[in-house]
Design a protein around this motif. Structure first.
Motif, short mmCIF file in Angstrom:
data_model
loop_
_atom_site.label_atom_id
_atom_site.label_comp_id
_atom_site.label_asym_id
_atom_site.label_seq_id
_atom_site.Cartn_x
_atom_site.Cartn_y
_atom_site.Cartn_z
N ARG A 149 45.28 65.30 14.66
CA ARG A 149 46.71 65.35 14.35
C ARG A 149 47.52 65.27 15.64
O ARG A 149 48.51 64.53 15.72
N VAL A 150 47.10 66.00 16.66
CA VAL A 150 47.80 65.98 17.95
C VAL A 150 47.76 64.58 18.56
O VAL A 150 48.75 64.11 19.12
N LEU A 151 46.63 63.91 18.43
CA LEU A 151 46.45 62.59 19.04
C LEU A 151 47.02 61.46 18.19
O LEU A 151 47.11 60.32 18.65
N GLY A 152 47.38 61.77 16.94
CA GLY A 152 47.90 60.74 16.05
C GLY A 152 46.83 59.83 15.50
O GLY A 152 47.07 58.66 15.21
N ALA A 153 45.61 60.37 15.33
CA ALA A 153 44.47 59.55 14.95
C ALA A 153 44.02 59.75 13.51
O ALA A 153 42.87 59.46 13.16
N GLY A 154 44.90 60.24 12.66
CA GLY A 154 44.58 60.35 11.24
C GLY A 154 43.62 61.47 10.91
O GLY A 154 43.39 62.39 11.70
#
Length: 254
Positions: A56-61
């Motif tokens: 979630r932090v990395l924006g990776a689903g």
């Protein structure tokens, strides 16, 4: 130009953040589709929940987990074989399904050493990923895994010998050897300092690894300047895919 989609394939929860967290955050920030496949640990385990927070932090689903057991933690996936003991053809097929479903332009995974630690699950994940990237583009292999897809590039997350100057002092107390590659093998040295805050937050989201003093715990104990020195650059070796090799051969024809 649009930023290419990226699928990272790593052995354990936390490998994605430590090895490629900056590149994942960079691509996501630019609007690219990004995702992570994790080879070990069950989807209902505490480490899977930590992985979900890191992604979630990395924006990776959402996590994509193959669900095999960590070779050193049998209870990580009750009733499932260790990753290294699972039938190779089956594990490759599982990853082919994700490749054909997500259809990434770039795939990132461990290098042939399995990164600095040389963990056997890292090495096996490297081998599985190389096989799956090639198999995913061949329609007669794993025909039930979806329509064929061939990524344009495969990058291996690694560290050059020169990185020993940065990592050596921190690694020495563990008594483990560092596995690095000659500097001239590095294809891309990516400055990820603009996304370092997100990368570190993702690493620290793996709270159980922080608590037991694994690599995330080492990172947690460092001052900000030292974190930037160790984590601000990510190193990769480009491994040619079938597409790239074919294109180069075609250019050599009269």
């Amino acid at each position: 130009m649009p930023v290419p989609s990226l699928l990272a394939v790593f052995a354990h929860p936390d490998d994605e953040s430590l090895s490629a967290g900056g590149v994942l955050a960079r691509h996501a920030s630019a609007g690219a589709r990004t995702a992570v496949v994790t080879a070990t640990w069950a989807a209902d385990s505490p480490r899977a929940a930590e992985l979900a927070e890191a992604l979630r932090v990395l924006g990776a689903g959402a996590p994509r987990m193959l669900g095999h057991a960590d070779s050193r933690v049998p209870h990580s996936a009750p009733g499932r074989p260790r990753l290294c003991d699972a039938p190779l053809d089956r594990t490759v097929g599982e990853l082919v399904t994700h490749l054909r479903s997500f259809r990434p332009e770039i795939v990132v995974t461990h290098d042939a050493y399995g990164g600095l630690t040389g963990h056997e699950d890292h090495v096996h994940t490297h081998r599985v990923t190389l096989l799956a990237v090639h198999a995913a583009g061949l329609e007669r292999l794993y025909p039930d895994a979806g329509e064929p897809w061939r990524p344009s590039a495969l990058y291996l997350a690694t560290h050059p010998h020169s990185a020993v100057r940065d990592w050596g002092g921190h690694w020495a107390p563990t008594g483990k050897a560092l596995r690095t590659v000659p500097d001239d093998l590095i294809t891309a040295a990516v400055d990820v300092t603009p996304w370092l805050e997100r990368k570190v937050a993702a690493i620290l989201a793996h709270r159980s690894e922080v608590a037991r003093g694994a690599a995330p715990g080492l990172i947690a104990a460092l001052p900000a300047a030292e974190r930037e020195r160790l984590l601000g650059t990510e190193y990769y070796i480009r491994h040619d895919t079938v597409t790239a090799v074919r294109r180069r051969q075609t250019e050599l024809l009269p």
